[in-house]
Scaffold this motif. Sequence first.
Motif, PDB file in Angstrom:
ATOM      1  N   PRO A  32     -46.867 -88.449  -8.142  1.00  0.00           N
ATOM      2  CA  PRO A  32     -45.934 -87.489  -8.729  1.00  0.00           C
ATOM      3  C   PRO A  32     -46.604 -86.416  -9.578  1.00  0.00           C
ATOM      4  O   PRO A  32     -45.949 -85.484 -10.015  1.00  0.00           O
ATOM      5  CB  PRO A  32     -45.026 -88.378  -9.584  1.00  0.00           C
ATOM      6  N   VAL A  91     -39.776 -85.254  -7.804  1.00  0.00           N
ATOM      7  CA  VAL A  91     -40.848 -86.158  -8.217  1.00  0.00           C
ATOM      8  C   VAL A  91     -41.336 -86.960  -7.022  1.00  0.00           C
ATOM      9  O   VAL A  91     -42.533 -87.103  -6.801  1.00  0.00           O
ATOM     10  CB  VAL A  91     -40.364 -87.102  -9.344  1.00  0.00           C
ATOM     11  N   ASP A 142     -37.938 -90.548 -11.991  1.00  0.00           N
ATOM     12  CA  ASP A 142     -39.310 -90.731 -12.465  1.00  0.00           C
ATOM     13  C   ASP A 142     -39.489 -92.184 -12.888  1.00  0.00           C
ATOM     14  O   ASP A 142     -38.996 -92.602 -13.930  1.00  0.00           O
ATOM     15  CB  ASP A 142     -39.586 -89.800 -13.647  1.00  0.00           C
ATOM     16  N   ARG A 170     -41.035 -92.649 -16.539  1.00  0.00           N
ATOM     17  CA  ARG A 170     -40.540 -91.968 -17.726  1.00  0.00           C
ATOM     18  C   ARG A 170     -40.211 -92.940 -18.847  1.00  0.00           C
ATOM     19  O   ARG A 170     -40.286 -92.599 -20.026  1.00  0.00           O
ATOM     20  CB  ARG A 170     -39.311 -91.145 -17.374  1.00  0.00           C
ATOM     21  N   GLU A 213     -45.320 -87.364 -19.111  1.00  0.00           N
ATOM     22  CA  GLU A 213     -44.413 -86.974 -18.045  1.00  0.00           C
ATOM     23  C   GLU A 213     -45.182 -86.212 -16.963  1.00  0.00           C
ATOM     24  O   GLU A 213     -46.051 -85.406 -17.257  1.00  0.00           O
ATOM     25  CB  GLU A 213     -43.303 -86.089 -18.608  1.00  0.00           C
TER      26      GLU A 213
END
Length: 298
Positions: A98, A237, A278, A281, A288
Amino acid sequence: MRLVAFGELCLHMTLGPQASPASERKFSVRPIHMEVGGSARYVTEELARRGAEPTLVGAVGQDEVGALIRDLLSSGDTCADVRLVPAGNHSARLIIDPVGDGDIEITASPSDGTVDSLLPDATLAVGADYAHLSCFPGTDRLRSALVDLQVPLVADFGFVPWHGRPELLASVVRTRLAGVAVAVFNGAGAPAATVSLAEEAVASGVRAAVVTLGRDGAVVCDPYGTRYQAAPDVRVVNPVGAGDTLAAAFTHALHHGADAEDALRAGQAAAAGLISRDPFRADPDVPEPRVAGERCSA
């Protein structure tokens, strides 16, 4: 709504962002998030979130990765009835980073068994509202069995080698529309020709057909016409599973009385939620991901 999804399962491994540039040290260790993937998995997850009754019938490799997939699905975290069938000697593994631009690096081939290894379990779909099947090479016997059992199909015609090859795609699809209630296409490389094929599918009796166009939106066709809808504006992502999630949400909404346009909006919203998720996260020690804003790739 009851749906049975058939397909191969694989392990998706998502690499988290590095805490510091790799050039600052000899070795760089990044967190890894693992989850069970595959079209059948994404379809049943989305339907379960919507209160449906999905059943997952999956082919799993007989290697250590396949054993891990079986362990993950038996951990109690799954939200669907599950039937696993050993097939092949190794499992598919996808590595998604990502931090980058959403590209996917495939580090292992799919299992060398075919989805037709699930053929003895076709009867699990008897009485279901739908069966979901990716109509890729190696699925014809299972597809024919489901048609013979008169189970309406949600058919995925998005096999990557067919992208951008409209004549090949048309020759494949035209012989596989029997019993199809919902058809899903990927318009990458040949959007106009793929939309025309979707319209042809509807003219042949398919209730609705969707053509996904990545960040350019999607097109839905039904007996009332062909309509385009823009994609939601989200940060991508992890794009894996977007089309499967869209198909599941679209079918669920259509089944419960939504018109095709509203059903497509429901599908796009579900796909947008998936691709913007995500998995890192929640970890305060992981920065991030540095991903530029993109439009939905559903």
